[in-house]
Design a protein around this motif. Sequence first.
Motif, PDB file in Angstrom:
ATOM      1  N   ARG A  49      84.409  11.982 -21.819  1.00 43.81           N
ATOM      2  CA  ARG A  49      84.296  12.009 -20.761  1.00 43.81           C
ATOM      3  C   ARG A  49      82.996  10.682 -20.135  1.00 43.81           C
ATOM      4  O   ARG A  49      81.820  11.332 -20.689  1.00 43.81           O
ATOM      5  CB  ARG A  49      83.350  13.854 -21.361  1.00 43.81           C
ATOM      6  CG  ARG A  49      83.341  14.315 -19.224  1.00 43.81           C
ATOM      7  CD  ARG A  49      81.981  13.325 -18.491  1.00 43.81           C
ATOM      8  NE  ARG A  49      80.769  13.943 -18.958  1.00 43.81           N
ATOM      9  CZ  ARG A  49      79.782  13.324 -18.795  1.00 43.81           C
ATOM     10  NH1 ARG A  49      79.655  12.208 -18.888  1.00 43.81           N
ATOM     11  NH2 ARG A  49      78.643  14.229 -19.330  1.00 43.81           N
ATOM     12  N   LYS A  60      73.153   2.363 -23.055  1.00 47.00           N
ATOM     13  CA  LYS A  60      72.239   3.488 -22.791  1.00 47.00           C
ATOM     14  C   LYS A  60      71.086   3.118 -23.950  1.00 47.00           C
ATOM     15  O   LYS A  60      70.394   2.843 -23.920  1.00 47.00           O
ATOM     16  CB  LYS A  60      72.437   4.938 -23.638  1.00 47.00           C
ATOM     17  CG  LYS A  60      73.700   5.043 -22.504  1.00 47.00           C
ATOM     18  CD  LYS A  60      72.701   6.383 -22.470  1.00 47.00           C
ATOM     19  CE  LYS A  60      73.648   7.567 -21.284  1.00 47.00           C
ATOM     20  NZ  LYS A  60      73.276   8.511 -20.074  1.00 47.00           N
ATOM     21  N   GLU A  82      76.042  10.681 -26.569  1.00 49.50           N
ATOM     22  CA  GLU A  82      76.352  10.659 -25.572  1.00 49.50           C
ATOM     23  C   GLU A  82      78.220  10.854 -25.245  1.00 49.50           C
ATOM     24  O   GLU A  82      79.132  10.538 -25.435  1.00 49.50           O
ATOM     25  CB  GLU A  82      76.162   9.372 -25.285  1.00 49.50           C
ATOM     26  CG  GLU A  82      76.373   9.365 -23.866  1.00 49.50           C
ATOM     27  CD  GLU A  82      74.749   9.004 -22.872  1.00 49.50           C
ATOM     28  OE1 GLU A  82      73.975   9.859 -23.939  1.00 49.50           O
ATOM     29  OE2 GLU A  82      75.455   9.972 -21.987  1.00 49.50           O
ATOM     30  N   ASP A  83      78.999  11.318 -23.557  1.00 43.30           N
ATOM     31  CA  ASP A  83      79.615  11.582 -23.598  1.00 43.30           C
ATOM     32  C   ASP A  83      80.409  12.403 -24.277  1.00 43.30           C
ATOM     33  O   ASP A  83      81.903  11.555 -23.424  1.00 43.30           O
ATOM     34  CB  ASP A  83      79.765  10.664 -22.305  1.00 43.30           C
ATOM     35  CG  ASP A  83      78.199   9.733 -21.189  1.00 43.30           C
ATOM     36  OD1 ASP A  83      78.366  10.578 -21.249  1.00 43.30           O
ATOM     37  OD2 ASP A  83      79.283   8.882 -20.636  1.00 43.30           O
ATOM     38  N   ASP A 100      72.650  14.038 -24.813  1.00 45.38           N
ATOM     39  CA  ASP A 100      71.751  13.371 -23.920  1.00 45.38           C
ATOM     40  C   ASP A 100      72.302  14.130 -22.553  1.00 45.38           C
ATOM     41  O   ASP A 100      71.253  14.146 -21.350  1.00 45.38           O
ATOM     42  CB  ASP A 100      71.827  11.464 -23.937  1.00 45.38           C
ATOM     43  CG  ASP A 100      71.646  11.162 -22.056  1.00 45.38           C
ATOM     44  OD1 ASP A 100      70.144  11.263 -22.657  1.00 45.38           O
ATOM     45  OD2 ASP A 100      71.738   9.819 -22.286  1.00 45.38           O
ATOM     46  N   ASP A 101      73.537  14.509 -22.760  1.00 44.83           N
ATOM     47  CA  ASP A 101      73.628  15.224 -21.145  1.00 44.83           C
ATOM     48  C   ASP A 101      73.700  16.244 -21.005  1.00 44.83           C
ATOM     49  O   ASP A 101      73.071  16.803 -19.545  1.00 44.83           O
ATOM     50  CB  ASP A 101      75.450  14.434 -21.043  1.00 44.83           C
ATOM     51  CG  ASP A 101      76.268  13.963 -21.671  1.00 44.83           C
ATOM     52  OD1 ASP A 101      76.006  12.249 -20.194  1.00 44.83           O
ATOM     53  OD2 ASP A 101      76.589  12.794 -22.931  1.00 44.83           O
TER      54      ASP A 101
HETATM   55 MG   LIG Z   1      76.391  11.411 -20.276  1.00 45.51          MG
END
Ligand SMILES: [Mg+2]
Length: 549
Positions: free
Chosen positions: A139, A157, A228-229, A251-252
């Motif tokens: 994602r 990042k 992340e993601d 992080d999200d």
């Molecule tokens: Mg993210």
Amino acid sequence: MTLATLSLITPKSNAAAMGTSTIVPKIPPPHLNGTDHRQRCLTQLRSKATSLEKYIFLSGLKERDANLFYEFLLANMFELIPILYTPTVGDACSNYSHIWRRPEGLYVSLEHKGRIRDVLRTWPAGIASHISVVTDGSRILGLGDLGANGLPISIGKLDLYIAGAGLRPTSTLPICLDLGTNTERFLKDPLYIGLRRSRPNIAEMDAFMDEFMEAMTDVFPKILVQFEDFSTDNAFRYLDRYRHRYQCFNDDIQGTGAVVLSGFINAARLSSAASGLPLSEHKILFFGAGSAGIGVAKQLMSFFRLQGMSEEEAKDRIYTVDSKGLITADRDGLQEHKKFFARTDYSGPSLTKLVDIINYVQPTALLGLSTLRNAFSEDVVRLMSNLNKRPIIFPLSNPVSLSEVDFLDAVNWTNGQVIFASGSPYPPMLHNGVNLEPGQGNNMYIFPGIGLGTILSGAKHVTDDMVTQAAMALSAALEDEEVRVGLVYPRLVRIREISARIACAVIRQAQDEGVDRNILLRSLKDDVLIEYVKSKMWSPPAYYAATRM
Ligand SMILES: [Mg+2]
Ligand SMILES: NC(=O)C1=CN([C@@H]2O[C@H](COP(=O)(O)OP(=O)(O)OC[C@H]3O[C@@H](n4cnc5c(N)ncnc54)[C@H](O)[C@@H]3O)[C@@H](O)[C@H]2O)C=CC1
Ligand SMILES: CC(=O)C(=O)O
């Protein structure tokens, strides 16, 4: 050479291994001057026709001369960050298989199962690696499953860690876990660089992730992992699974939660100053209830707790909406992560239209984490403006092409009264002769400081309160001039100063909870601690001055 062998060759040894190294002179022309050269780079950058070409140019510059690249980035953050990060990094990911030039990070693939340690040991920096951003590409921003094309998000990042918090470039490790993709167009693309298979089932993925996390800490004993993601279910799943076993955070969920809490504290003050509404009476409507939406909603409960409210009272001020409408507890098959905020006090017919939901909830703040472009239409924004003197509207979805509302529209439809922050950057605009600056509510303000503080304190874990204290430090970092012009986040040019303050808050909280391992920092007074943190920040050397002969 097989692909599997290729992936075991480190990025740096590639040219030598293939016998193609050439002689590259290291000393620039004697009259080259650093300031002129940065200007030359800027001219070259601006000559590129598209943002994606600018991204490719910058990536090449980093490869040619990393010191110059970071010097250039620090001097031109406002112009470069939107290229290296959102929105353009979204294009770079979407097209990565086509723009790929050379290895820039580490791929750990499902086919490496059983020998992940060996793959990690190929990373040139070895135990000097302190921070790794790890994505599985499932994602990327709001762009969906991009598979192995997701690597640039980890790279972007980490560039922000280096620029924003002074992490040493050699201590950063970008990783993309290549677990296949469910996106058909990549599987059919002859240039696709990843595994051509669909994603594994949960049991296979768990086994892979367990081996990966164990191998990461074996090979890089000091590593902090930033997830992340990952798609929402897996984002929650692996945060829960590993947060008490390893140094890691998501992080999200956590970074975004902290950054939005910080901006919301400042926004609510501005809004309440205009309306007279007590802070405890704000009501927040979340449009989007994925990892980001629910992560932020949980973190925003601290805002109400700070007003002296109980957990139940805090939860009661928050409403969540997904693609099926207002989330209520009586809905069949509700996903686990949506249950916490599901309303038990609404029993009418399903509310599916945003305008109807707003009319029912009467929120003071509307936060978008839905990936739905223009979801905050004119009638939605005007309704928020009718209900509130200064409505808080944060379209936080990335990249900018998925923003729930553009800054210009939000300003015009509220006659300049909106308190606005977006996930991706917008330029300032003039409204009735007044210059209005948008805020950028993006976790980039917070993760560099969380990472730096965690690394320097040697914290065993990233605790919830460390994340909350990071948010408090960011919110307190606004300067008087920034408050006067209505900003809810500090200006980006101050990012290093801000990261140092966030890192100190994180270190202090780690100490309070006894999870710190660098106990020497405990005896430092606050003013000494901040100087210590700043002294640990890497800066690019004045390269061209140093090498001129
Ligand atoms: Mg993210
Ligand atoms: N500003 C920032 O710092 C951050 C922004 N984000 C952004 O947040 C967005 C969402 O990320 P995730 O939560 O991980 O994604 P997700 O896909 O898990 O969540 C999206 C949510 O929006 C809802 N949604 C989708 N279409 C909708 C519709 N038509 N009406 C109402 N709700 C709808 C879905 O039901 C889901 O609850 C992404 O664009 C991402 O880039 C994520 C992290 C940080
Ligand atoms: C900013 C970020 O982490 C995201 O959009 O996923």
